[in-house]
Design a protein around this motif. Structure first.
Motif, PDB file in Angstrom:
ATOM      1  N   ILE A 102       0.848  -1.201   0.000  1.00  0.00           N
ATOM      2  CA  ILE A 102       0.000   0.000   0.000  1.00  0.00           C
ATOM      3  C   ILE A 102       0.877   1.243   0.000  1.00  0.00           C
ATOM      4  N   MET A 103       1.898   1.249   0.830  1.00  0.00           N
ATOM      5  CA  MET A 103       2.787   2.419   0.930  1.00  0.00           C
ATOM      6  C   MET A 103       3.534   2.665  -0.384  1.00  0.00           C
ATOM      7  N   CYS A 104       3.859   1.615  -1.094  1.00  0.00           N
ATOM      8  CA  CYS A 104       4.573   1.757  -2.368  1.00  0.00           C
ATOM      9  C   CYS A 104       3.671   2.256  -3.488  1.00  0.00           C
ATOM     10  N   SER A 105       2.367   2.051  -3.357  1.00  0.00           N
ATOM     11  CA  SER A 105       1.466   2.416  -4.457  1.00  0.00           C
ATOM     12  C   SER A 105       1.222   3.916  -4.562  1.00  0.00           C
ATOM     13  N   ASN A 106       1.342   4.626  -3.451  1.00  0.00           N
ATOM     14  CA  ASN A 106       1.096   6.073  -3.428  1.00  0.00           C
ATOM     15  C   ASN A 106      -0.297   6.454  -3.899  1.00  0.00           C
ATOM     16  N   GLU A 107      -1.250   5.521  -3.821  1.00  0.00           N
ATOM     17  CA  GLU A 107      -2.625   5.809  -4.243  1.00  0.00           C
ATOM     18  C   GLU A 107      -3.398   6.575  -3.183  1.00  0.00           C
ATOM     19  N   ILE A 108      -3.056   6.364  -1.933  1.00  0.00           N
ATOM     20  CA  ILE A 108      -3.757   7.028  -0.846  1.00  0.00           C
ATOM     21  C   ILE A 108      -2.755   7.594   0.147  1.00  0.00           C
ATOM     22  N   ASN A 109      -3.201   8.580   0.907  1.00  0.00           N
ATOM     23  CA  ASN A 109      -2.335   9.219   1.889  1.00  0.00           C
ATOM     24  C   ASN A 109      -2.483   8.506   3.231  1.00  0.00           C
TER      25      ASN A 109
END
Length: 152
Positions: A102-109
């Motif tokens: 999730i952290m690598c995707s940068n889709e959400i803060n």
């Protein structure tokens, strides 16, 4: 328990407490009961979402999509669908791997990520680290001998 649906997949989750949202992603074979002490503390300060892996409990998983990345996508959709802001992610073992995705995707803060006994998504890099103490235990026999000496 409540179920969040994402396409033909779903995850079962429980929401407890009030405050800043904190999502707890359990490990591969974890059960909520093993986390009751931690959850009891966290719910005093946070709105805790305990989320099972897709396919566990009342959740459903597309067997062709079973992966850390798939779980990460579902969790991102869960956060967006529930309009959660300033989210803290806490993951144990497999849950920690999903958080790293999730952290690598940068889709959400994400406000913070807490990894508990989690390996790295780039685990092969761990083999290149200079770890003199761990390097002494290059075989199972050495490790078992060391552990048995601790018990005596």
């Amino acid at each position: 328990m409540t179920v969040f649906h994402y396409g033909n997949q779903s995850v079962e989750y429980e929401k407890i407490g009030q405050g800043q949202p904190l999502i707890l992603l359990l490990g591969m074979n974890d059960i909520i009961e093993s986390w009751l002490g931690v959850i009891g503390y966290l719910k005093k300060y946070f709105e805790v979402y305990i989320i099972y892996r897709p396919g566990i409990g009342k959740g459903n998983v597309d067997m062709e999509k079973v992966s850390i990345q798939n779980t990460a996508v579902i969790i991102e959709a869960f956060i967006q669908n529930n309009r959660l802001k300033n989210v803290i992610l806490m993951g144990h073992s497999y849950g920690g791997l999903c958080i790293q995705a999730i952290m690598c995707s940068n889709e959400i803060n994400i406000a913070r990520a807490i990894l508990i006994d989690s390996s790295s998504v780039n685990f092969k890099q761990l083999d290149t680290l200079d770890t003199p103490i761990l390097n002494d235990f290059q075989s199972d026999d050495k490790w078992l001998k060391y552990c048995s000496n601790l018990m005596n």
